[in-house]
Design a protein around this motif. Sequence first.
Motif, PDB file in Angstrom:
ATOM      1  N   TYR A  25      -5.604   0.755  -0.327  1.00 17.35           N
ATOM      2  CA  TYR A  25      -5.989   2.004  -0.023  1.00 17.35           C
ATOM      3  C   TYR A  25      -5.910   2.031   1.386  1.00 17.35           C
ATOM      4  O   TYR A  25      -6.229   1.108   2.091  1.00 17.35           O
ATOM      5  N   HIS A  26      -5.803   3.476   1.805  1.00 14.74           N
ATOM      6  CA  HIS A  26      -5.705   3.679   2.975  1.00 14.74           C
ATOM      7  C   HIS A  26      -6.355   5.211   3.430  1.00 14.74           C
ATOM      8  O   HIS A  26      -6.093   6.104   3.019  1.00 14.74           O
ATOM      9  N   TRP A  27      -7.347   5.108   4.329  1.00 13.52           N
ATOM     10  CA  TRP A  27      -8.003   6.387   4.564  1.00 13.52           C
ATOM     11  C   TRP A  27      -7.278   7.566   5.228  1.00 13.52           C
ATOM     12  O   TRP A  27      -6.061   7.153   5.782  1.00 13.52           O
ATOM     13  N   HIS A  28      -7.447   8.717   4.907  1.00  9.28           N
ATOM     14  CA  HIS A  28      -6.583   9.669   5.408  1.00  9.28           C
ATOM     15  C   HIS A  28      -7.565  11.061   5.571  1.00  9.28           C
ATOM     16  O   HIS A  28      -8.116  11.250   4.755  1.00  9.28           O
ATOM     17  N   CYS A  84       0.742  -1.186  -0.024  1.00  8.36           N
ATOM     18  CA  CYS A  84      -0.142   0.026   0.058  1.00  8.36           C
ATOM     19  C   CYS A  84       0.953   1.182   0.075  1.00  8.36           C
ATOM     20  O   CYS A  84       1.766   1.513   0.724  1.00  8.36           O
ATOM     21  N   PHE A  91       0.211   4.301   0.646  1.00 10.71           N
ATOM     22  CA  PHE A  91      -0.021   5.067   2.069  1.00 10.71           C
ATOM     23  C   PHE A  91       0.641   4.409   3.536  1.00 10.71           C
ATOM     24  O   PHE A  91       1.359   5.212   3.997  1.00 10.71           O
ATOM     25  N   CYS A  92       0.828   3.023   3.578  1.00 10.63           N
ATOM     26  CA  CYS A  92       1.529   2.396   4.414  1.00 10.63           C
ATOM     27  C   CYS A  92       2.942   2.782   4.194  1.00 10.63           C
ATOM     28  O   CYS A  92       3.707   2.941   5.138  1.00 10.63           O
ATOM     29  N   HIS A 132      -2.656  -0.056   8.483  1.00 11.54           N
ATOM     30  CA  HIS A 132      -3.380  -0.116   7.234  1.00 11.54           C
ATOM     31  C   HIS A 132      -4.734  -0.264   7.466  1.00 11.54           C
ATOM     32  O   HIS A 132      -5.339  -1.125   8.245  1.00 11.54           O
ATOM     33  N   GLN A 133      -5.787   0.755   7.073  1.00 10.81           N
ATOM     34  CA  GLN A 133      -7.055   0.820   7.398  1.00 10.81           C
ATOM     35  C   GLN A 133      -7.742   1.515   6.224  1.00 10.81           C
ATOM     36  O   GLN A 133      -7.544   2.626   5.972  1.00 10.81           O
ATOM     37  N   PRO A 134      -8.298   0.361   5.226  1.00 12.64           N
ATOM     38  CA  PRO A 134      -8.815   1.097   4.189  1.00 12.64           C
ATOM     39  C   PRO A 134     -10.185   2.037   4.343  1.00 12.64           C
ATOM     40  O   PRO A 134     -10.473   2.915   3.293  1.00 12.64           O
ATOM     41  N   THR A 176     -11.822   8.222   2.060  1.00  7.88           N
ATOM     42  CA  THR A 176     -11.762   6.976   2.300  1.00  7.88           C
ATOM     43  C   THR A 176     -12.327   5.910   1.055  1.00  7.88           C
ATOM     44  O   THR A 176     -12.705   6.684   0.051  1.00  7.88           O
ATOM     45  N   LEU A 204      -2.804  10.536   9.006  1.00  7.26           N
ATOM     46  CA  LEU A 204      -3.057   8.930   8.457  1.00  7.26           C
ATOM     47  C   LEU A 204      -3.137   7.782   9.670  1.00  7.26           C
ATOM     48  O   LEU A 204      -2.236   8.071  10.717  1.00  7.26           O
TER      49      LEU A 204
END
Length: 239
Positions: free
Chosen positions: A195-198, A99, A101-102, A143-145, A184, A139
């Motif tokens: 994908y990773h919410w932010h 990911c 974002f990670c 990992h939190q999609p 999200t 962020l």
Amino acid sequence: MPATGVAEVLIECAEHVDDPAQLTDEQLAEVFRAYRERMQVLASDPRLAHVSVFKNVGAEAGASLAHTHSQIIATPIVPELTRAELAGAEAYFARESRCVFCDIVEKELADGSRVVARSANFVVVTAFAPRFAYELWVLPVAHQPRYEALTDSEALELALLLKPVLRALDAVQDAPAYNWFLHTTPLRAGAPGYYHWHLEVLPRTARPAGLEWGFGCHITTVAPEQAACQLRAALPDVA
């Protein structure tokens, strides 16, 4: 397609407050919980594809009401910028099996120069390539999609982390107008590994003009490393 959608205004407190940094910790936590709960409810409508959550603070950022509030807009399509971000993240995952974002979180924490604040589960960084000086990204560290998976305790943790950062931004930039946007995963897109919410906080530290509007090129006058250093210095001391 039919003009289907939902537009909601979330009034964030009963008292007349014009700055979200003036909310109590629990009030701000309740705002983050309300985002989650409205997304969960709107997901039950099969006509809707995406929920956009945003906040305008100050007239320069488009706020037409002084009382602190957020807006929740659900649409039958996934907005273009969100689709572009998802496509870029998916392409990175296909190439790197990770990911993006990670990787951003891991590299920012290792480098540290753009980290403004962090908690057990979240980190606030200045954007590596900001559209405006002092642009911030919040962020999850893991990992939190999907934002809808946020727990009550994480909502309070997020409030406790973000509120001092907003106060530092007010101190460093003399209470600028700003927008924040919650990114999200779309409603029926599962929980993708790419994908990773932010949450993005965009201070209006400059006025967009021809280059920005016409060509999508943004100019910043403050390096993100310098912005992070100034914001860290302005954070209140924790006893």
